[in-house]
Motif scaffolding. Structure first.
Motif, PDB file in Angstrom:
ATOM      1  N   PHE A  58      -4.174   4.332   8.260  1.00  0.00           N
ATOM      2  CA  PHE A  58      -2.816   4.577   7.779  1.00  0.00           C
ATOM      3  C   PHE A  58      -2.101   3.258   7.485  1.00  0.00           C
ATOM      4  O   PHE A  58      -1.361   3.149   6.511  1.00  0.00           O
ATOM      5  N   GLY A  59      -2.354   2.255   8.318  1.00  0.00           N
ATOM      6  CA  GLY A  59      -1.766   0.942   8.057  1.00  0.00           C
ATOM      7  C   GLY A  59      -2.268   0.333   6.755  1.00  0.00           C
ATOM      8  O   GLY A  59      -1.524  -0.358   6.057  1.00  0.00           O
ATOM      9  N   ALA A  60      -3.527   0.602   6.415  1.00  0.00           N
ATOM     10  CA  ALA A  60      -4.058   0.109   5.144  1.00  0.00           C
ATOM     11  C   ALA A  60      -3.328   0.753   3.976  1.00  0.00           C
ATOM     12  O   ALA A  60      -3.042   0.095   2.969  1.00  0.00           O
ATOM     13  N   GLY A 118       4.351  -2.006  -4.398  1.00  0.00           N
ATOM     14  CA  GLY A 118       5.708  -1.608  -4.691  1.00  0.00           C
ATOM     15  C   GLY A 118       5.931  -0.125  -4.868  1.00  0.00           C
ATOM     16  O   GLY A 118       7.051   0.309  -5.123  1.00  0.00           O
ATOM     17  N   ALA A 119       4.885   0.676  -4.733  1.00  0.00           N
ATOM     18  CA  ALA A 119       5.000   2.129  -4.865  1.00  0.00           C
ATOM     19  C   ALA A 119       3.915   2.762  -4.004  1.00  0.00           C
ATOM     20  O   ALA A 119       2.835   2.182  -3.830  1.00  0.00           O
ATOM     21  N   PRO A 120       4.167   3.962  -3.483  1.00  0.00           N
ATOM     22  CA  PRO A 120       3.212   4.552  -2.527  1.00  0.00           C
ATOM     23  C   PRO A 120       1.838   4.868  -3.110  1.00  0.00           C
ATOM     24  O   PRO A 120       0.852   4.878  -2.381  1.00  0.00           O
ATOM     25  N   PHE A 121       1.761   5.134  -4.423  1.00  0.00           N
ATOM     26  CA  PHE A 121       0.481   5.553  -4.992  1.00  0.00           C
ATOM     27  C   PHE A 121       0.034   4.678  -6.167  1.00  0.00           C
ATOM     28  O   PHE A 121      -0.901   5.032  -6.870  1.00  0.00           O
ATOM     29  N   ALA A 122       0.676   3.538  -6.364  1.00  0.00           N
ATOM     30  CA  ALA A 122       0.313   2.671  -7.479  1.00  0.00           C
ATOM     31  C   ALA A 122      -1.103   2.139  -7.355  1.00  0.00           C
ATOM     32  O   ALA A 122      -1.793   1.921  -8.359  1.00  0.00           O
ATOM     33  N   TRP A 123      -1.562   1.939  -6.115  1.00  0.00           N
ATOM     34  CA  TRP A 123      -2.902   1.383  -5.900  1.00  0.00           C
ATOM     35  C   TRP A 123      -3.979   2.287  -6.481  1.00  0.00           C
ATOM     36  O   TRP A 123      -5.025   1.801  -6.930  1.00  0.00           O
ATOM     37  N   GLY A 124      -3.744   3.589  -6.504  1.00  0.00           N
ATOM     38  CA  GLY A 124      -4.748   4.513  -7.012  1.00  0.00           C
ATOM     39  C   GLY A 124      -5.075   4.303  -8.468  1.00  0.00           C
ATOM     40  O   GLY A 124      -6.190   4.605  -8.921  1.00  0.00           O
ATOM     41  N   ASN A 125      -4.137   3.776  -9.255  1.00  0.00           N
ATOM     42  CA  ASN A 125      -4.361   3.550 -10.692  1.00  0.00           C
ATOM     43  C   ASN A 125      -4.719   2.108 -11.012  1.00  0.00           C
ATOM     44  O   ASN A 125      -4.776   1.730 -12.182  1.00  0.00           O
ATOM     45  N   SER A 126      -4.966   1.302  -9.981  1.00  0.00           N
ATOM     46  CA  SER A 126      -5.315  -0.095 -10.208  1.00  0.00           C
ATOM     47  C   SER A 126      -6.809  -0.231 -10.527  1.00  0.00           C
ATOM     48  O   SER A 126      -7.531   0.759 -10.625  1.00  0.00           O
ATOM     49  N   MET A 183      -9.732   7.626  -1.588  1.00  0.00           N
ATOM     50  CA  MET A 183      -9.525   6.712  -0.470  1.00  0.00           C
ATOM     51  C   MET A 183      -8.053   6.665  -0.062  1.00  0.00           C
ATOM     52  O   MET A 183      -7.714   6.742   1.129  1.00  0.00           O
ATOM     53  N   LEU A 184      -7.173   6.550  -1.049  1.00  0.00           N
ATOM     54  CA  LEU A 184      -5.746   6.409  -0.753  1.00  0.00           C
ATOM     55  C   LEU A 184      -5.182   7.663  -0.096  1.00  0.00           C
ATOM     56  O   LEU A 184      -4.448   7.579   0.903  1.00  0.00           O
ATOM     57  N   ILE A 185      -5.513   8.821  -0.640  1.00  0.00           N
ATOM     58  CA  ILE A 185      -5.012  10.071  -0.060  1.00  0.00           C
ATOM     59  C   ILE A 185      -5.558  10.261   1.350  1.00  0.00           C
ATOM     60  O   ILE A 185      -4.842  10.695   2.263  1.00  0.00           O
ATOM     61  N   ALA A 186      -6.828   9.934   1.546  1.00  0.00           N
ATOM     62  CA  ALA A 186      -7.424  10.069   2.877  1.00  0.00           C
ATOM     63  C   ALA A 186      -6.732   9.161   3.877  1.00  0.00           C
ATOM     64  O   ALA A 186      -6.510   9.541   5.037  1.00  0.00           O
ATOM     65  N   GLU A 187      -6.373   7.956   3.472  1.00  0.00           N
ATOM     66  CA  GLU A 187      -5.681   7.041   4.385  1.00  0.00           C
ATOM     67  C   GLU A 187      -4.299   7.562   4.756  1.00  0.00           C
ATOM     68  O   GLU A 187      -3.885   7.473   5.911  1.00  0.00           O
ATOM     69  N   TYR A 188      -3.579   8.105   3.788  1.00  0.00           N
ATOM     70  CA  TYR A 188      -2.259   8.662   4.089  1.00  0.00           C
ATOM     71  C   TYR A 188      -2.351   9.876   5.008  1.00  0.00           C
ATOM     72  O   TYR A 188      -1.480  10.106   5.843  1.00  0.00           O
ATOM     73  N   LEU A 189      -3.398  10.666   4.858  1.00  0.00           N
ATOM     74  CA  LEU A 189      -3.549  11.879   5.659  1.00  0.00           C
ATOM     75  C   LEU A 189      -4.305  11.640   6.961  1.00  0.00           C
ATOM     76  O   LEU A 189      -4.485  12.579   7.739  1.00  0.00           O
TER      77      LEU A 189
END
Length: 306
Positions: free
Chosen positions: A191-193, A202-210, A242-248
């Protein structure tokens, strides 16, 4: 008139016990407090503690000899030492070859003693403090690995349990609290990641589109990973998973049975994939996942708790 008043008074007195004694909120609060306490202080078998203690302390030896084995070389270049915040806040000694060699010897000897279940507090606290200093010296030269979060917490909570060996029967709430702390820190790693990705982008889900995975596979990808560079959409899907799994990931803390094992399998499988494709192993976190499993069931029947 007096008879009616007297009758009303008698009726009120009789009905009074059936009336609510007061607001129900304190009762609900107590129930909530009980549930929170039960969650933080579960009873777990002492044999499970004994197994975890042996695994953690033996792995600490492996860690300082093979994974974080740069502390002694750092002692030859103390001028490059830039302590982390906690190293600046606490009066910790600066790196030197003699200090590093002393820490290594003390950690190894202490771990061998603590792994047997003997002197759990004396040996355990000695190892925890020395290992903490070892990590500060290791990570104050420009590289901080968040995969050691749960491991260093394990070093500090295991001494609080007291005596608990693999052959012991019965349960322990002190062990339950220590294991719960360890579980929380394992999940906090993921979750910290996600939070770090949020802050950096700068946005909660911007990393997913990087294009992070594309960059990583180009820079250090193995032969098993390079073929995917021809399918950038596939890498982007992987990033979103990966991102959704980390948030959940905090949901794992409240799962039981097969649901817990499936969640654990997902994250452990993720580490297998990252090792095969990028050479990143996350072994310290993987070892701490044992805190979620009833490892005592792997023991011979005579050692299992009744």
């Amino acid at each position: 008139m007096n008879e009616g008043t007297e009758q009303t008074t008698v009726t009120s007195r009789v009905a009074a016990p059936d009336a609510p004694a007061g607001p129900r909120h304190p009762t609900r609060a107590r129930r909530l407090g009980t549930r929170v306490a039960d969650w933080w202080l579960p009873d777990i078998p002492r044999s499970r503690v004994g197994i975890m203690r042996a695994v953690i302390y033996l792995f600490l030896i492996y860690d300082i000899l093979y994974l974080r084995n740069d502390v002694i070389p750092h002692g030859y270049a103390p001028e490059l030492y830039q302590p982390l915040w906690i190293g600046r806040a606490l009066p910790l000694p600066e790196p030197s070859v003699g200090l590093a060699q002393t820490l290594q010897i003390v950690i190894i000897v202490g771990c061998l003693i603590a792994a047997t279940g003997r002197l759990p507090r004396l040996a355990g606290w000695t190892v925890a403090l020395c290992y903490f200093e070892w990590l500060i010296l290791s990570m104050s030269f420009g590289k901080v690995d968040h995969d050691h979060l749960a491991l260093v917490v394990a070093a500090f909570v295991l001494p609080t349990i007291g005596r608990a060996r693999i052959s012991d029967h019965g349960t322990t709430q002190a062990g339950g609290w220590a294991f719960r702390c360890l579980q929380v820190c394992v999940i906090a790693t993921y979750f910290g990641a996600a939070v770090a990705k949020w802050v950096r982008n700068g946005a909660p889900f911007a990393w997913g589109n990087s294009a992070v995975l594309t960059w990583a596979f180009i820079r250090r990808g193995t032969d098993l990973a390079r073929w995917s560079l021809d399918y950038p959409w596939l890498l982007r899907i992987g990033q979103w998973v990966m991102l959704i799994a980390e948030y959940l990931s905090p949901v794992i803390l409240f799962l039981r049975g097969k649901a817990l094992y499936l969640g654990a399998a997902f994250f452990l499988g993720f580490h297998v994939i990252t090792f095969l494709t990028l050479g990143i192993h996350f072994l310290p976190t993987v070892v701490c996942w044992l805190a979620f499993f009833p490892t005592e069931k792997l023991l011979p029947r005579r050692f299992r708790p009744e």
